[in-house]
Design an enzyme around this catalytic site. Structure first.
Site, PDB file in Angstrom:
ATOM      1  N   THR A 142       0.822  -1.204   0.000  1.00 15.77           N
ATOM      2  CA  THR A 142       0.000   0.000   0.000  1.00 15.77           C
ATOM      3  C   THR A 142       0.862   1.263   0.000  1.00 15.77           C
ATOM      4  O   THR A 142       2.022   1.235   0.421  1.00 15.77           O
ATOM      5  CB  THR A 142      -0.951   0.002   1.213  1.00 15.77           C
ATOM      6  OG1 THR A 142      -1.913   1.058   1.067  1.00 15.77           O
ATOM      7  CG2 THR A 142      -0.191   0.172   2.515  1.00 15.77           C
TER       8      THR A 142
ATOM      9  N   GLU B 280      -1.307   5.109  -5.006  1.00 18.62           N
ATOM     10  CA  GLU B 280      -2.573   4.438  -4.684  1.00 18.62           C
ATOM     11  C   GLU B 280      -3.519   5.425  -4.005  1.00 18.62           C
ATOM     12  O   GLU B 280      -4.677   5.566  -4.385  1.00 18.62           O
ATOM     13  CB  GLU B 280      -2.289   3.243  -3.772  1.00 18.62           C
ATOM     14  CG  GLU B 280      -3.524   2.496  -3.304  1.00 18.62           C
ATOM     15  CD  GLU B 280      -3.211   1.461  -2.241  1.00 18.62           C
ATOM     16  OE1 GLU B 280      -4.059   0.573  -2.019  1.00 18.62           O
ATOM     17  OE2 GLU B 280      -2.129   1.531  -1.611  1.00 18.62           O
ATOM     18  N   HIS B 281      -3.032   6.090  -2.986  1.00 13.09           N
ATOM     19  CA  HIS B 281      -3.780   7.134  -2.270  1.00 13.09           C
ATOM     20  C   HIS B 281      -2.998   8.433  -2.355  1.00 13.09           C
ATOM     21  O   HIS B 281      -1.818   8.461  -2.007  1.00 13.09           O
ATOM     22  CB  HIS B 281      -3.953   6.791  -0.789  1.00 13.09           C
ATOM     23  CG  HIS B 281      -4.476   5.416  -0.503  1.00 13.09           C
ATOM     24  ND1 HIS B 281      -3.651   4.342  -0.267  1.00 13.09           N
ATOM     25  CD2 HIS B 281      -5.750   4.954  -0.416  1.00 13.09           C
ATOM     26  CE1 HIS B 281      -4.388   3.266  -0.035  1.00 13.09           C
ATOM     27  NE2 HIS B 281      -5.660   3.610  -0.122  1.00 13.09           N
TER      28      HIS B 281
ATOM     29  N   HIS C 259     -13.383 -11.655 -46.832  1.00 12.12           N
ATOM     30  CA  HIS C 259     -14.189 -10.738 -46.032  1.00 12.12           C
ATOM     31  C   HIS C 259     -15.161  -9.972 -46.928  1.00 12.12           C
ATOM     32  O   HIS C 259     -16.345  -9.829 -46.616  1.00 12.12           O
ATOM     33  CB  HIS C 259     -13.287  -9.740 -45.288  1.00 12.12           C
ATOM     34  CG  HIS C 259     -12.638 -10.300 -44.058  1.00 12.12           C
ATOM     35  ND1 HIS C 259     -11.809 -11.388 -44.088  1.00 12.12           N
ATOM     36  CD2 HIS C 259     -12.700  -9.901 -42.754  1.00 12.12           C
ATOM     37  CE1 HIS C 259     -11.384 -11.647 -42.857  1.00 12.12           C
ATOM     38  NE2 HIS C 259     -11.920 -10.744 -42.027  1.00 12.12           N
TER      39      HIS C 259
ATOM     40  N   GLN D 294      -0.679   4.748   6.967  1.00  9.97           N
ATOM     41  CA  GLN D 294      -0.389   3.773   5.916  1.00  9.97           C
ATOM     42  C   GLN D 294       0.795   2.891   6.292  1.00  9.97           C
ATOM     43  O   GLN D 294       0.822   1.705   5.958  1.00  9.97           O
ATOM     44  CB  GLN D 294      -0.102   4.472   4.587  1.00  9.97           C
ATOM     45  CG  GLN D 294      -1.323   5.117   3.966  1.00  9.97           C
ATOM     46  CD  GLN D 294      -2.461   4.142   3.744  1.00  9.97           C
ATOM     47  OE1 GLN D 294      -3.505   4.240   4.373  1.00  9.97           O
ATOM     48  NE2 GLN D 294      -2.263   3.186   2.860  1.00  9.97           N
TER      49      GLN D 294
ATOM     50  N   GLU E  29      -6.509  -5.054 -47.270  1.00 11.28           N
ATOM     51  CA  GLU E  29      -5.850  -5.893 -46.270  1.00 11.28           C
ATOM     52  C   GLU E  29      -5.565  -7.292 -46.788  1.00 11.28           C
ATOM     53  O   GLU E  29      -5.172  -8.181 -46.024  1.00 11.28           O
ATOM     54  CB  GLU E  29      -6.708  -5.955 -44.998  1.00 11.28           C
ATOM     55  CG  GLU E  29      -6.813  -4.615 -44.280  1.00 11.28           C
ATOM     56  CD  GLU E  29      -7.505  -4.709 -42.922  1.00 11.28           C
ATOM     57  OE1 GLU E  29      -8.108  -5.765 -42.631  1.00 11.28           O
ATOM     58  OE2 GLU E  29      -7.438  -3.725 -42.155  1.00 11.28           O
TER      59      GLU E  29
ATOM     60  N   ASP F 212     -10.724   4.461   3.468  1.00  8.59           N
ATOM     61  CA  ASP F 212     -10.559   3.040   3.787  1.00  8.59           C
ATOM     62  C   ASP F 212     -11.850   2.430   4.310  1.00  8.59           C
ATOM     63  O   ASP F 212     -12.077   1.227   4.146  1.00  8.59           O
ATOM     64  CB  ASP F 212      -9.471   2.860   4.849  1.00  8.59           C
ATOM     65  CG  ASP F 212      -8.072   3.004   4.275  1.00  8.59           C
ATOM     66  OD1 ASP F 212      -7.924   2.901   3.049  1.00  8.59           O
ATOM     67  OD2 ASP F 212      -7.127   3.227   5.065  1.00  8.59           O
TER      68      ASP F 212
ATOM     69  N   HIS G  41       0.300  -0.635   7.935  1.00  9.43           N
ATOM     70  CA  HIS G  41      -0.171  -1.812   7.208  1.00  9.43           C
ATOM     71  C   HIS G  41       0.894  -2.898   7.116  1.00  9.43           C
ATOM     72  O   HIS G  41       0.603  -4.084   7.269  1.00  9.43           O
ATOM     73  CB  HIS G  41      -0.582  -1.420   5.786  1.00  9.43           C
ATOM     74  CG  HIS G  41      -1.974  -0.899   5.678  1.00  9.43           C
ATOM     75  ND1 HIS G  41      -3.085  -1.700   5.798  1.00  9.43           N
ATOM     76  CD2 HIS G  41      -2.442   0.356   5.433  1.00  9.43           C
ATOM     77  CE1 HIS G  41      -4.175  -0.966   5.640  1.00  9.43           C
ATOM     78  NE2 HIS G  41      -3.817   0.280   5.427  1.00  9.43           N
TER      79      HIS G  41
END
Length: 440
Positions: free
Chosen positions: A240, A332-333, A425, A262, A420, A366, A265
């Site tokens: 984190t 992340e944050h 096709h 943080q 192509e 959170d 964690h």
């Protein structure tokens, strides 16, 4: 306790050169991949027996079955602390408000008269959700995974969380209680790579899933990588991260507290302050000491996280430079604690989630902001989003053309097919008009 990186005085480099100057945890998923491969294949071949063996080996528990009995889930809710129950119910309520507004609706576009393309949104049929259970218990992760899946309309939801020796081999009771509050009754006592393998391959107890989501350790991330292509995943979540962009108006007490929040964690958790104020940097560094001393998890998590190469105070010449740094970092944050914080937040391009001003700390997100906390890490916010209702939906285009609408565009299709070197096709259209390209 925390290092400094001084980027003042010279023009900031761009792109990868700037990213290389910034702190980041080492997280070698590729190396872990080789270790989880035999575990995953063992679960493939032996199913529940392998899961029971790994529960003994990794978690120190003896299981007779992996699926959690319904009565254990009900009992966990009955025994839940009323205050914790009220907090979880409020977290669920707020998450539902936000995620319900993320629902997509079917939309039909008329491209030409007689030619339409409709995009409909279909939920995946079955998902396996993972709730970690190592250093901490995370009922909030149950909420953050289950709510968007339910709001997307996923019909079959299963959840796995590691068995806990102190709870008789069951997942933590607060995890089970959160499942009960959300109406999830298919829960498995399985952790790590083996839980991901259970969802990917299925066992005699557990049907295979189309998708696996949820945060976890490096073994969970490696298992997700192993199964990419066989199942859908949300992200390979790494350690984190919090980054704080702050100026002299920020309160050092708040900033220090948020960095610590943080760091608690994991010893690999990243805490980064980016500021143009040397005075704030000094004040935050000074404030860390007493706040760290007053909390828990100091020696095993917080101190190593703050002292690690993934954490730093980054000094810049201006907030403009600070903005470049946090965009290069892709946290992340990301907290914005500056004057006119909303204006600076509006200019950020790369972040999992942005928290504006002194009254929107990451801890709010959170648990009870209503936002989702399953977010991209390791700089992946430059190309990935957090978990949402959209994560569990697939957009399917429905093409509906009349004969006249097809005739009107056939010459273009034939021309492009031949350009192509794919004449068959074009022939697929010619066959509908007697092998002649309709005249315009």
């Amino acid at each position: 306790m925390i290092s400094r990186i001084d980027l003042r005085g010279d023009a900031l480099p761009e792109g990868g050169a700037l990213r290389d100057l910034l702190p980041r945890a080492e997280f070698d998923v590729e190396a872990a991949l080789e270790k989880v491969r035999p575990i995953c294949e063992d679960v493939h071949h032996r199913g529940t027996a392998a899961l029971i063996e790994y529960a003994q080996k990794f978690d120190g528990v003896e299981l007779s079955q992996v699926r959690v009995p319904a009565e254990a889930i009900e009992a966990a809710l009955e025994q839940l602390d009323p205050a914790v129950r009220a907090a979880l119910e409020e977290s669920i309520r707020r998450a539902r408000i936000v995620h319900r507004n993320q629902r997509r609706t079917e939309h039909t576009t008329q491209v030409v008269p007689g030619g339409t393309v409709t995009e409909k949104w279909v939920p995946v049929e079955r998902v396996g959700l993972y709730a970690p259970g190592g250093r901490s218990v995370y009922p909030s992760s149950v909420v953050m995974n289950v709510v968007p899946a339910q709001e997307a309309g996923v019909e079959s939801i299963a959840l796995a969380s590691p068995p806990q020796r102190e709870f008789g081999g069951l997942p933590h009771p607060t995890i089970l209680a959160a499942c009960a509050l959300l109406g999830v009754d298919e829960v498995y006592a399985a952790g790590g790579a083996q839980a991901v393998a259970m969802f990917a391959y299925g066992t005699d107890e557990c049907l295979p899933s189309n998708m696996v989501t949820g945060p976890g350790n490096i073994w969970v991330a490696a298992a997700k990588r192993y199964f990419t292509g066989k199942i859908g995943i949300d992200t390979e979540a790494g350690p984190t991260e919090i980054a704080v962009l702050a100026d002299s108006t920020a309160d050092p007490v708040h900033v220090a507290a948020d960095l610590i929040s943080q760091a608690e964690h994991d010893p690999l958790a990243a805490a980064v302050l980016v500021t143009d104020s040397a005075e704030l940097a000094d004040a935050v560094e000074k404030e860390l000491e007493p706040q760290v001393a007053a909390t828990k998890h100091v020696e095993d998590r917080i101190k190593p996280a703050l002292a690690g190469k993934q954490s730093a105070i980054v000094l810049v010449d201006s907030l403009e430079d600070g903005l470049k740094v946090v965009d290069a970092y892709g946290a992340e944050h990301l907290e914005i604690q500056t004057a006119d914080a909303a204006a600076w937040a509006a200019r950020v391009r790369n972040a999992g989630a942005i928290f504006v001003g002194p009254w929107a700390p990451v801890s709010l997100g959170d648990y009870c902001a209503g936002s989702n906390h399953v977010l991209p890490t390791g700089g992946c916010a430059c190309h990935s989003s957090g978990l949402s209702v959209q994560s569990f939906l697939r957009g399917i285009h429905i093409v509906d053309y009349t004969r006249d609408a097809l005739a009107e565009v056939t010459h273009h299709v034939v021309t492009l097919a031949e350009a192509e070197d794919l004449p068959a096709h074009g022939a697929a259209l010619k066959a509908r008009f007697g092998w002649k390209v309709p005249t315009q």
